[in-house]
Design an enzyme around this catalytic site. Structure first.
Site, mmCIF file in Angstrom:
data_model
loop_
_atom_site.group_PDB
_atom_site.id
_atom_site.type_symbol
_atom_site.label_atom_id
_atom_site.label_comp_id
_atom_site.label_asym_id
_atom_site.label_seq_id
_atom_site.Cartn_x
_atom_site.Cartn_y
_atom_site.Cartn_z
ATOM 1 C CE LYS A 156 44.462 46.883 48.647
ATOM 2 N NZ LYS A 156 43.384 45.882 48.883
ATOM 3 C CG HIS A 199 37.690 39.546 47.298
ATOM 4 N ND1 HIS A 199 38.778 39.035 47.997
ATOM 5 C CD2 HIS A 199 38.214 40.340 46.321
ATOM 6 C CE1 HIS A 199 39.893 39.512 47.470
ATOM 7 N NE2 HIS A 199 39.582 40.296 46.450
ATOM 8 C CG ASP A 231 39.821 41.231 42.267
ATOM 9 O OD1 ASP A 231 39.642 41.191 43.505
ATOM 10 O OD2 ASP A 231 40.919 40.981 41.733
ATOM 11 C CG HIS A 263 40.951 36.109 44.680
ATOM 12 N ND1 HIS A 263 39.961 36.578 43.836
ATOM 13 C CD2 HIS A 263 41.634 37.208 45.095
ATOM 14 C CE1 HIS A 263 40.053 37.900 43.740
ATOM 15 N NE2 HIS A 263 41.046 38.306 44.512
#
Length: 334
Positions: free
Chosen positions: A201, A220, A222, A276
Site C-alpha cells: 500500500k 485501529h 491491523d 495505532h
C-alpha cells in the site's frame, strides 16, 4: 454519495482549502491536538538492531509490551527502499485523471487499486488520506493489470522490495515463534508458508489546513500477521499505550513493524496487536509504504495448541482468515 464526491481525492481537495470541512473534524476525544501526549515522560517504541546478538529476544519482548517496534540493520538495501519511495511519489504526482484510471471498484468486491478515504466511517467522519493498494505475492494472486504503467520502473521496484519483505518476514516469524517457546518454523507454517499474501500500500496524506483537528487514519489494529512499514521523514504514526497516544518517532533507515491481529490470535494473547492512528501535517505531505502480510483467505487461524492449557484457555475462536476479515470490516461479532 454523489458521483462528484466519489471521484474527488483528498489530494485534489487539499489544494483549494483554507479551513477543514466539518466532515473531517474528529470528535474532541479523537482530535490529535488534544489527545497526543508530549513531554520528557513520553516513552519511545523500541528500536532494535537486528545485526546484534539477542535481537530476537528483544523483538519478542517488544511484541509483548508494545505490539510495535522499529528495526535497523534489517538487511533491506537502502537503494531498494529509496526506489520504492521514488516510484510511489511519482505515481501520486501524475495527473488526477491518470491516477483515476486505476481506481478501485468496491462494487466488484476487489480491494485493489487507487482510492481515497473520502468515504465516511460509521460516525459520519472522513479521514485525510488517499492510497494505492495491490497484491505483490504470491504470483498466482497478482494482477498486473491493476499496477500503473507509469512511472517507469514501478513494477520492478515493487517486485524487488517484496522479495526483501518475504525474507524479513521469515526472520521475524522465526524470532517471534522462538519467543513463544515454539519451533522456529511454527508461525510460518501456521500462516500458510509459501502461500502467504503480501499486499503493498502507498498512503498519501497531503498538507492539511488544520491538522490538529483530523486524522489520516482512524484508530485501529491491523488484520494482518505483521505489517512492515517504511515512512517518509514527516512525523505521523501514533501508538496507544497505557491510556495515552504517543508519537512513534521517525528513525532514519528504520522499518516499523506492527504486530497484527493474526499474531495476537496465534499467540493466544501473548503478543499484542498494536492500536495505532495517523496524524497529518500543515505544511508537508506525509507518505508511508506499508506491506501487510496475511494468511491465505481459506486458512484457519487460531491459538497454537501448545499455547492453550487449562491454566491458559483459548482466548480466541479459530476461523478462516476470510471470515475474520469479513467480520472486522463489517464490524460484526468475531
Amino acid at each position: 454519495m454523489g458521483e462528484a464526491e466519489a471521484h474527488q481525492s483528498v489530494q485534489a481537495l487539499a489544494t483549494s482549502l483554507c479551513s477543514l470541512p466539518p466532515e473531517f473534524v474528529r470528535p474532541e476525544q479523537e482530535q490529535p491536538g488534544a489527545t497526543t501526549f508530549h513531554g520528557a515522560a513520553a516513552p519511545d517504541a523500541p528500536v532494535i538492531d537486528m545485526s546484534v546478538p539477542g535481537s530476537g529476544a528483544r523483538i519478542a519482548a517488544a511484541a509483548r509490551e508494545w505490539g510495535l517496534f522499529q528495526v535497523v540493520n534489517h538487511g533491506v538495501p537502502p537503494a531498494a527502499v529509496a526506489e520504492l519511495q521514488r516510484v510511489g511519489r511519482a505515481f501520486f504526482a501524475l495527473p488526477q485523471a491518470e491516477k483515476q484510471r486505476h481506481a478501485m471498484d468496491p462494487a466488484s468486491g476487489k480491494i485493489e487499486g487507487y482510492g481515497t478515504k473520502l468515504q465516511r466511517d460509521l460516525d459520519g467522519k472522513k479521514t485525510w488520506n488517499d492510497f494505492f493498494f495491490h497484491v505483490v505475492a504470491p504470483p498466482a494472486m497478482v494482477d498486473h493489470g491493476i499496477w500503473p504503467e507509469r512511472p517507469e520502473g514501478y513494477r520492478e521496484a515493487n517486485e524487488e522490495y517484496c522479495r526483501h519483505m518475504q525474507r524479513l518476514t521469515s526472520d521475524l516469524f522465526e524470532h517471534l515463534s522462538l519467543g513463544l517457546g515454539l519451533d522456529k518454523g511454527a508461525m510460518a507454517e501456521a500462516f500458510g508458508g509459501d502461500d502467504l499474501v503480501f499486499l503493498q500500500k502507498i498512503n498519501f496524506y497531503p498538507p492539511c489546513p488544520q491538522p490538529e483537528l483530523t486524522l489520516g487514519v482512524a484508530p485501529h489494529t491491523d488484520m494482518s500477521t505483521v505489517t512492515i512499514l517504511v515512512p517518509n521523514e514527516v512525523q505521523g504514526l501514533q501508538v496507544f499505550r497505557d491510556g495515552h497516544w504517543y508519537d512513534a518517532k521517525y528513525v532514519p533507515d528504520a522499518l516499523i513493524v506492527h504486530i497484527g491481529d493474526q499474531i495476537e490470535i496465534f499467540s493466544n494473547g501473548e503478543y499484542k496487536a498494536v492500536l495505532h492512528r495517523t496524524t497529518v501535517n500543515k505544511e508537508k505531505t506525509r507518505m508511508s509504504w506499508p506491506v501487510f502480510v496475511e494468511p491465505p483467505g481459506e486458512l484457519v487461524v487460531g491459538p497454537h495448541p501448545k499455547l492453550v492449557s487449562d491454566e491458559s484457555p483459548a482466548k480466541y475462536k479459530a476461523k478462516k482468515y476470510k471470515d475474520y476479515q469479513h467480520c472486522k470490516i463489517n464490524k460484526l461479532p468475531m
